[in-house]
Enzyme design. Structure first.
Site, PDB file in Angstrom:
ATOM      1  N   GLY A  82       0.762  -1.227   0.076  1.00 49.24           N
ATOM      2  CA  GLY A  82       0.053   0.081  -0.082  1.00 49.24           C
ATOM      3  C   GLY A  82       0.829   1.235   0.009  1.00 49.24           C
ATOM      4  N   PRO A  90       1.252  -2.006  -8.532  1.00 50.03           N
ATOM      5  CA  PRO A  90       0.008  -2.774  -8.269  1.00 50.03           C
ATOM      6  C   PRO A  90       0.579  -3.524  -6.996  1.00 50.03           C
ATOM      7  CG  PRO A  90       1.117  -3.789 -10.012  1.00 50.03           C
ATOM      8  CD  PRO A  90       1.725  -2.380 -10.007  1.00 50.03           C
ATOM      9  N   ASP A  91      -0.654  -3.674  -5.944  1.00 55.61           N
ATOM     10  CA  ASP A  91      -0.517  -4.504  -4.889  1.00 55.61           C
ATOM     11  C   ASP A  91      -0.735  -5.757  -5.331  1.00 55.61           C
ATOM     12  OD1 ASP A  91      -3.179  -4.675  -4.873  1.00 55.61           O
ATOM     13  OD2 ASP A  91      -3.752  -3.561  -3.445  1.00 55.61           O
ATOM     14  N   PHE A  92      -0.890  -6.827  -4.462  1.00 53.11           N
ATOM     15  CA  PHE A  92      -1.183  -8.292  -4.979  1.00 53.11           C
ATOM     16  C   PHE A  92      -2.376  -8.790  -4.994  1.00 53.11           C
ATOM     17  CE2 PHE A  92       3.303  -7.596  -4.376  1.00 53.11           C
ATOM     18  CZ  PHE A  92       3.976  -8.199  -5.485  1.00 53.11           C
ATOM     19  N   ARG A  93      -3.270  -8.272  -3.996  1.00 46.82           N
ATOM     20  CA  ARG A  93      -4.719  -9.071  -3.766  1.00 46.82           C
ATOM     21  C   ARG A  93      -5.653  -8.333  -3.932  1.00 46.82           C
ATOM     22  NH1 ARG A  93      -0.706 -11.368  -0.088  1.00 46.82           N
ATOM     23  NH2 ARG A  93      -0.746 -13.326  -0.306  1.00 46.82           N
ATOM     24  N   GLN A 163       7.708  -5.635   3.219  1.00 48.97           N
ATOM     25  CA  GLN A 163       7.491  -6.486   2.591  1.00 48.97           C
ATOM     26  C   GLN A 163       7.619  -6.518   1.248  1.00 48.97           C
ATOM     27  OE1 GLN A 163       3.555  -6.789   4.394  1.00 48.97           O
ATOM     28  NE2 GLN A 163       3.736  -8.927   4.266  1.00 48.97           N
ATOM     29  N   ASN A 164       7.864  -5.344   0.821  1.00 46.19           N
ATOM     30  CA  ASN A 164       7.983  -4.907  -0.571  1.00 46.19           C
ATOM     31  C   ASN A 164       9.195  -5.239  -1.388  1.00 46.19           C
ATOM     32  OD1 ASN A 164       5.499  -3.957  -0.577  1.00 46.19           O
ATOM     33  ND2 ASN A 164       5.923  -1.824  -0.081  1.00 46.19           N
ATOM     34  N   ILE A 165       9.526  -5.476  -2.655  1.00 46.67           N
ATOM     35  CA  ILE A 165      10.729  -5.704  -3.344  1.00 46.67           C
ATOM     36  C   ILE A 165      11.012  -4.798  -4.417  1.00 46.67           C
ATOM     37  CG2 ILE A 165      10.390  -8.294  -2.911  1.00 46.67           C
ATOM     38  CD1 ILE A 165       9.117  -8.413  -5.805  1.00 46.67           C
ATOM     39  N   ASP A 166      10.482  -3.590  -4.079  1.00 42.86           N
ATOM     40  CA  ASP A 166      10.693  -2.282  -5.127  1.00 42.86           C
ATOM     41  C   ASP A 166      11.734  -1.533  -4.968  1.00 42.86           C
ATOM     42  OD1 ASP A 166       9.656  -0.567  -3.093  1.00 42.86           O
ATOM     43  OD2 ASP A 166       7.452  -1.028  -3.899  1.00 42.86           O
ATOM     44  N   CYS A 215      24.068 -18.763 -14.846  1.00 44.03           N
ATOM     45  CA  CYS A 215      25.421 -18.656 -14.048  1.00 44.03           C
ATOM     46  C   CYS A 215      26.357 -18.912 -15.239  1.00 44.03           C
ATOM     47  CB  CYS A 215      25.424 -19.656 -13.177  1.00 44.03           C
ATOM     48  SG  CYS A 215      26.951 -19.333 -12.104  1.00 44.03           S
ATOM     49  N   ASN A 282      -4.283   2.456   6.949  1.00 46.63           N
ATOM     50  CA  ASN A 282      -4.610   1.785   5.882  1.00 46.63           C
ATOM     51  C   ASN A 282      -5.985   2.301   5.342  1.00 46.63           C
ATOM     52  OD1 ASN A 282      -3.573  -0.430   4.082  1.00 46.63           O
ATOM     53  ND2 ASN A 282      -5.207  -1.602   5.268  1.00 46.63           N
ATOM     54  N   CYS A 321      -1.808   5.568   2.416  1.00 44.87           N
ATOM     55  CA  CYS A 321      -0.698   5.920   3.273  1.00 44.87           C
ATOM     56  C   CYS A 321      -0.103   7.024   2.939  1.00 44.87           C
ATOM     57  CB  CYS A 321       0.266   4.872   2.656  1.00 44.87           C
ATOM     58  SG  CYS A 321      -0.033   3.210   3.083  1.00 44.87           S
TER      59      CYS A 321
END
Length: 368
Positions: A82, A90-93, A163-166, A215, A282, A321
């Site tokens: 969020g 985008p979020d996931f769910r 939790q984000n990977i960005d 590899c 939220n 947020c």
């Protein structure tokens, strides 16, 4: 808003079958009863008369007053997707707009397969194509990200858990040691066979050239995967180390843009001291009820008691947020500074992105 995509492969799973039937209904009822019983037990175990109440009032304004005070020096932020949706990620769910609802073009057996380690080993192409679309650097940090950086600059931030990977926190200039990427990062990659490490630039070149990352070590042809946590993989060791050290020191927990649905991340809400205020920003209250298994094995008291008559520390702010962080920063007296920072940094990043787009491209699309 939904903030997560992965678990650590250790959370309890529903048994597979064509239909749950009466047994499934009974099992679900038993779990609900267990959760309610454990929640009641842990809540009653806390003697309210013995708990130091640090908020002058259990409101958003009360949290702001406490944050501004000298008593608040070890803030922990917990973030989900969020905090990045206003950046265009985008979020996931979320139904309709969430990532899992928009993966049809990859012909997956199910949407979550794109983040399954076993599926990646057998079919790496869908994830690599998605990674190109979501690659860090295409997006700018949001006001919420800059608010977390502001907490650090004001000497308030103990740690930021995401939790984000960005990797957008890094683009604000927040020091890497202040960030715990619970679900991993694109910043490094490793060979799944020999464990050789590769840089972000190396894996980016392969992904943008639409080549399967393989590899280059002698006598190894293993797949190379960014160090993000897939289903079936454990969380990074640093996550567990920092949780053990940080949570007991936390004097204010700010939860941002996560549905609190994925464990063990969601259980962090219950690992702070019983006197520690918990602010949840939220669009909805998410899954604020405790997971009974996490309560038993990861620590009790995770339930956020916004509506309990004995609530002395939990505050819910219904807002995006960005809106919530701007409002909190305004109340503390930092709002003007935050807005100026966001404007200045977005201009700088716009210029960098425009310059990058002008760079020559190879035939397959990788930047030289």
């Amino acid at each position: 808003m939904e903030g997560e995509k992965k678990d650590d492969g250790k959370s309890p799973k529903k048994p597979e079958g064509k239909e749950e039937g009466a047994q499934g209904t009974q099992a679900g009822g038993a779990i609900d009863a267990l959760a309610a019983g454990l929640s009641k037990y842990f809540t009653s175990a806390v003697k309210l008369d013995d708990v130091e109440k640090v908020l002058s009032e259990v409101t958003f304004e009360g949290v702001a007053k406490y944050l501004k005070s000298d008593k608040c020096t070890n803030v922990i932020t917990m973030a989900g997707a969020g905090i990045s949706t206003s950046a265009g990620i985008p979020d996931f769910r979320s139904p309709g707009s969430g990532l899992y609802d928009n993966l049809q073009k990859y012909n997956l057996p199910d949407p979550m397969a794109i983040f399954s380690i076993q599926y990646f080993i057998e079919h790496p192409e869908p994830f690599c194509h998605l990674a190109k679309e979501l690659w860090p650097g295409h997006f700018k940090p949001t006001p919420c990200h800059y608010f977390v950086k502001q907490l650090h600059e004001k000497g308030k931030l103990l740690r930021h858990y995401t939790q984000n990977i960005d990797t957008l926190e890094h683009y604000t200039g927040l020091p890497a040691d202040k960030i715990v990427e619970a679900h991993g990062t694109f910043r490094t990659s490793h060979c799944l066979t020999c464990q050789k490490e590769f840089s972000q630039d190396w894996i980016k070149e392969k992904i943008f050239a639409e080549e399967t990352p393989t590899c280059d070590a002698e006598d190894c042809v293993g797949l190379v995967k960014p160090d993000i946590v897939f289903f079936g993989e454990k969380l990074p060791d640093r996550y567990f180390k920092c949780v053990e050290e940080d949570l007991k020191k936390c004097d204010l927990l700010i939860i941002l843009g996560t549905s609190l649905s994925v464990q063990p991340f969601a259980s962090l809400t219950g690992r702070v001291p019983t006197k520690t205020p918990r602010l949840y920003i939220n669009l909805d209250k998410g899954n604020t009820n405790v997971d009974p298994f996490m309560m038993l094995f990861m620590g009790g008291g995770a339930t956020l008691n916004f509506d309990d008559e004995n609530n002395y520390r939990d505050v819910f702010k219904q807002a995006t947020c960005d809106e919530g962080c701007y409002s909190l920063s305004d109340l503390v007296g930092w709002g003007k500074e935050l807005r100026q920072t966001v404007e200045k940094e977005h201009k700088r990043l716009d210029a960098e992105i425009a310059e990058d787009k002008q760079k020559p491209k190879t035939a397959k699309g990788a930047s030289k």
